[in-house]
Design a protein around this motif. Structure first.
Motif, mmCIF file in Angstrom:
data_model
loop_
_atom_site.group_PDB
_atom_site.id
_atom_site.type_symbol
_atom_site.label_atom_id
_atom_site.label_comp_id
_atom_site.label_asym_id
_atom_site.label_seq_id
_atom_site.Cartn_x
_atom_site.Cartn_y
_atom_site.Cartn_z
ATOM 1 N N PHE A 1 12.707 3.202 -7.695
ATOM 2 C CA PHE A 1 12.104 2.950 -6.389
ATOM 3 C C PHE A 1 10.603 3.165 -6.463
ATOM 4 O O PHE A 1 10.120 4.011 -7.208
ATOM 5 C CB PHE A 1 12.704 3.901 -5.340
ATOM 6 C CG PHE A 1 14.187 3.737 -5.179
ATOM 7 C CD1 PHE A 1 14.703 2.754 -4.370
ATOM 8 C CD2 PHE A 1 15.063 4.563 -5.868
ATOM 9 C CE1 PHE A 1 16.067 2.599 -4.232
ATOM 10 C CE2 PHE A 1 16.428 4.410 -5.737
ATOM 11 C CZ PHE A 1 16.933 3.421 -4.912
ATOM 12 N N ASP A 2 9.878 2.391 -5.650
ATOM 13 C CA ASP A 2 8.435 2.601 -5.602
ATOM 14 C C ASP A 2 8.110 3.710 -4.596
ATOM 15 O O ASP A 2 9.015 4.360 -4.068
ATOM 16 C CB ASP A 2 7.704 1.302 -5.270
ATOM 17 C CG ASP A 2 8.075 0.734 -3.906
ATOM 18 O OD1 ASP A 2 8.739 1.428 -3.118
ATOM 19 O OD2 ASP A 2 7.683 -0.418 -3.635
ATOM 20 N N ALA A 3 6.842 3.921 -4.333
ATOM 21 C CA ALA A 3 6.416 5.017 -3.456
ATOM 22 C C ALA A 3 6.881 4.818 -2.015
ATOM 23 O O ALA A 3 6.945 5.784 -1.240
ATOM 24 C CB ALA A 3 4.900 5.156 -3.502
ATOM 25 N N TYR A 4 7.215 3.597 -1.632
ATOM 26 C CA TYR A 4 7.640 3.310 -0.266
ATOM 27 C C TYR A 4 9.158 3.247 -0.105
ATOM 28 O O TYR A 4 9.651 2.877 0.951
ATOM 29 C CB TYR A 4 7.018 1.988 0.199
ATOM 30 C CG TYR A 4 5.508 2.025 0.153
ATOM 31 C CD1 TYR A 4 4.792 2.754 1.085
ATOM 32 C CD2 TYR A 4 4.819 1.357 -0.852
ATOM 33 C CE1 TYR A 4 3.413 2.807 1.038
ATOM 34 C CE2 TYR A 4 3.446 1.401 -0.908
ATOM 35 C CZ TYR A 4 2.743 2.135 0.039
ATOM 36 O OH TYR A 4 1.377 2.190 -0.019
ATOM 37 N N GLY A 5 9.883 3.563 -1.149
ATOM 38 C CA GLY A 5 11.345 3.545 -1.085
ATOM 39 C C GLY A 5 11.946 2.170 -1.286
ATOM 40 O O GLY A 5 13.131 1.970 -1.046
ATOM 41 N N GLN A 6 11.162 1.218 -1.748
ATOM 42 C CA GLN A 6 11.643 -0.141 -1.999
ATOM 43 C C GLN A 6 12.160 -0.210 -3.430
ATOM 44 O O GLN A 6 11.588 0.376 -4.346
ATOM 45 C CB GLN A 6 10.524 -1.164 -1.796
ATOM 46 C CG GLN A 6 9.949 -1.170 -0.399
ATOM 47 C CD GLN A 6 10.953 -1.650 0.621
ATOM 48 O OE1 GLN A 6 11.648 -2.643 0.399
ATOM 49 N NE2 GLN A 6 11.062 -0.933 1.727
ATOM 50 N N LEU A 7 13.229 -0.961 -3.624
ATOM 51 C CA LEU A 7 13.757 -1.144 -4.976
ATOM 52 C C LEU A 7 12.770 -1.904 -5.838
ATOM 53 O O LEU A 7 12.204 -2.918 -5.400
ATOM 54 C CB LEU A 7 15.078 -1.919 -4.922
ATOM 55 C CG LEU A 7 16.304 -1.158 -4.451
ATOM 56 C CD1 LEU A 7 17.442 -2.113 -4.200
ATOM 57 C CD2 LEU A 7 16.704 -0.154 -5.487
ATOM 58 N N LYS A 8 12.551 -1.425 -7.040
ATOM 59 C CA LYS A 8 11.731 -2.144 -7.985
ATOM 60 C C LYS A 8 12.541 -3.314 -8.523
ATOM 61 O O LYS A 8 13.751 -3.399 -8.321
ATOM 62 C CB LYS A 8 11.289 -1.241 -9.122
ATOM 63 C CG LYS A 8 10.300 -0.180 -8.698
ATOM 64 C CD LYS A 8 9.876 0.632 -9.898
ATOM 65 C CE LYS A 8 8.878 1.706 -9.505
ATOM 66 N NZ LYS A 8 8.508 2.534 -10.672
ATOM 67 N N ASN A 9 11.893 -4.191 -9.245
ATOM 68 C CA ASN A 9 12.590 -5.319 -9.856
ATOM 69 C C ASN A 9 13.606 -4.772 -10.857
ATOM 70 O O ASN A 9 13.236 -4.186 -11.865
ATOM 71 C CB ASN A 9 11.588 -6.244 -10.541
ATOM 72 C CG ASN A 9 12.235 -7.513 -11.052
ATOM 73 O OD1 ASN A 9 13.441 -7.706 -10.926
ATOM 74 N ND2 ASN A 9 11.421 -8.373 -11.614
ATOM 75 N N MET A 10 14.881 -4.938 -10.566
ATOM 76 C CA MET A 10 15.941 -4.335 -11.364
ATOM 77 C C MET A 10 16.089 -5.013 -12.729
ATOM 78 O O MET A 10 16.690 -4.460 -13.619
ATOM 79 C CB MET A 10 17.273 -4.372 -10.617
ATOM 80 C CG MET A 10 17.270 -3.562 -9.330
ATOM 81 S SD MET A 10 16.700 -1.874 -9.516
ATOM 82 C CE MET A 10 18.030 -1.161 -10.409
ATOM 83 N N ASP A 11 15.549 -6.228 -12.899
ATOM 84 C CA ASP A 11 15.638 -6.869 -14.208
ATOM 85 C C ASP A 11 14.779 -6.149 -15.225
ATOM 86 O O ASP A 11 15.087 -6.118 -16.409
ATOM 87 C CB ASP A 11 15.205 -8.336 -14.103
ATOM 88 C CG ASP A 11 16.181 -9.151 -13.275
ATOM 89 O OD1 ASP A 11 17.380 -8.816 -13.301
ATOM 90 O OD2 ASP A 11 15.745 -10.112 -12.617
ATOM 91 N N LYS A 12 13.700 -5.534 -14.776
ATOM 92 C CA LYS A 12 12.819 -4.819 -15.692
ATOM 93 C C LYS A 12 13.391 -3.427 -16.018
ATOM 94 O O LYS A 12 13.096 -2.867 -17.045
ATOM 95 C CB LYS A 12 11.433 -4.647 -15.076
ATOM 96 C CG LYS A 12 10.700 -5.934 -14.923
ATOM 97 C CD LYS A 12 9.352 -5.712 -14.289
ATOM 98 C CE LYS A 12 8.623 -7.020 -14.086
ATOM 99 N NZ LYS A 12 7.343 -6.828 -13.400
ATOM 100 N N ILE A 13 14.196 -2.861 -15.108
ATOM 101 C CA ILE A 13 14.711 -1.503 -15.293
ATOM 102 C C ILE A 13 16.001 -1.526 -16.099
ATOM 103 O O ILE A 13 16.148 -0.827 -17.085
ATOM 104 C CB ILE A 13 14.937 -0.814 -13.933
ATOM 105 C CG1 ILE A 13 13.597 -0.628 -13.229
ATOM 106 C CG2 ILE A 13 15.621 0.522 -14.117
ATOM 107 C CD1 ILE A 13 13.720 -0.120 -11.821
#
Length: 156
Positions: free
Chosen positions: A143-155
């Protein structure tokens, strides 16, 4: 967890002796690595494939922790169910050999039996504790600083 086991059985006299420390570290590491990998896969695939549930919970007033707890619960279930099956295998297949080798290496019978009982309970307790620590670290990367999911393909 392993140091607590060694201290409980042997206090400080032979706590860091290789004949005691190697089986403890091996049992605990072996029990945690496989179950953590399966649980992380469940956690990340849940976030990737069911991210609508996360946003739905956030939209309905849930905090970030409450919305993520659904995925953490699924990961814990994925962790514990195979762990119980592995415990049966270890109890019947591996423990007698380790117990016999500890006795042959000079450990007293009472110490060896007590250590085996503690090891089985430590393996069952260490797996979810290590998973919770792993998920806390993974949450920082998901998650980023705002609680939004990051791009899950990169994770994942």
């Amino acid at each position: 967890m392993g140091l607590a086991i060694l201290f409980a059985v042997f206090s400080f006299k032979n706590m860091f002796d290789a004949r005691y420390m190697i089986p403890v570290a091996g049992f605990l590491a072996g029990s945690m690595i496989e179950s953590n990998s399966k649980s992380l896969e469940t956690y990340y695939s849940g976030l990737k494939n069911h991210n609508a549930i996360y946003y739905y919970l956030l939209g309905n007033g849930a905090t970030h922790g409450q919305a993520v707890n659904y995925f953490v619960k699924r990961a814990l279930e994925k962790n514990m169910i195979p762990m119980l099956g592995k415990m049966a295998y270890i109890l019947l297949g591996v423990t007698p050999m380790i117990l016999w080798s500890m006795i042959l290496s000079g450990t007293g019978v009472v110490d060896a039996v007590f250590m085996q009982i503690l090891m089985l309970s430590a393996m069952l307790a260490a797996a979810p504790v290590s998973l919770l620590i792993t998920l806390a670290v993974a949450r920082a990367y998901s998650f980023d600083a705002y609680g939004q999911l990051k791009n899950m393909d990169k994770i994942a």
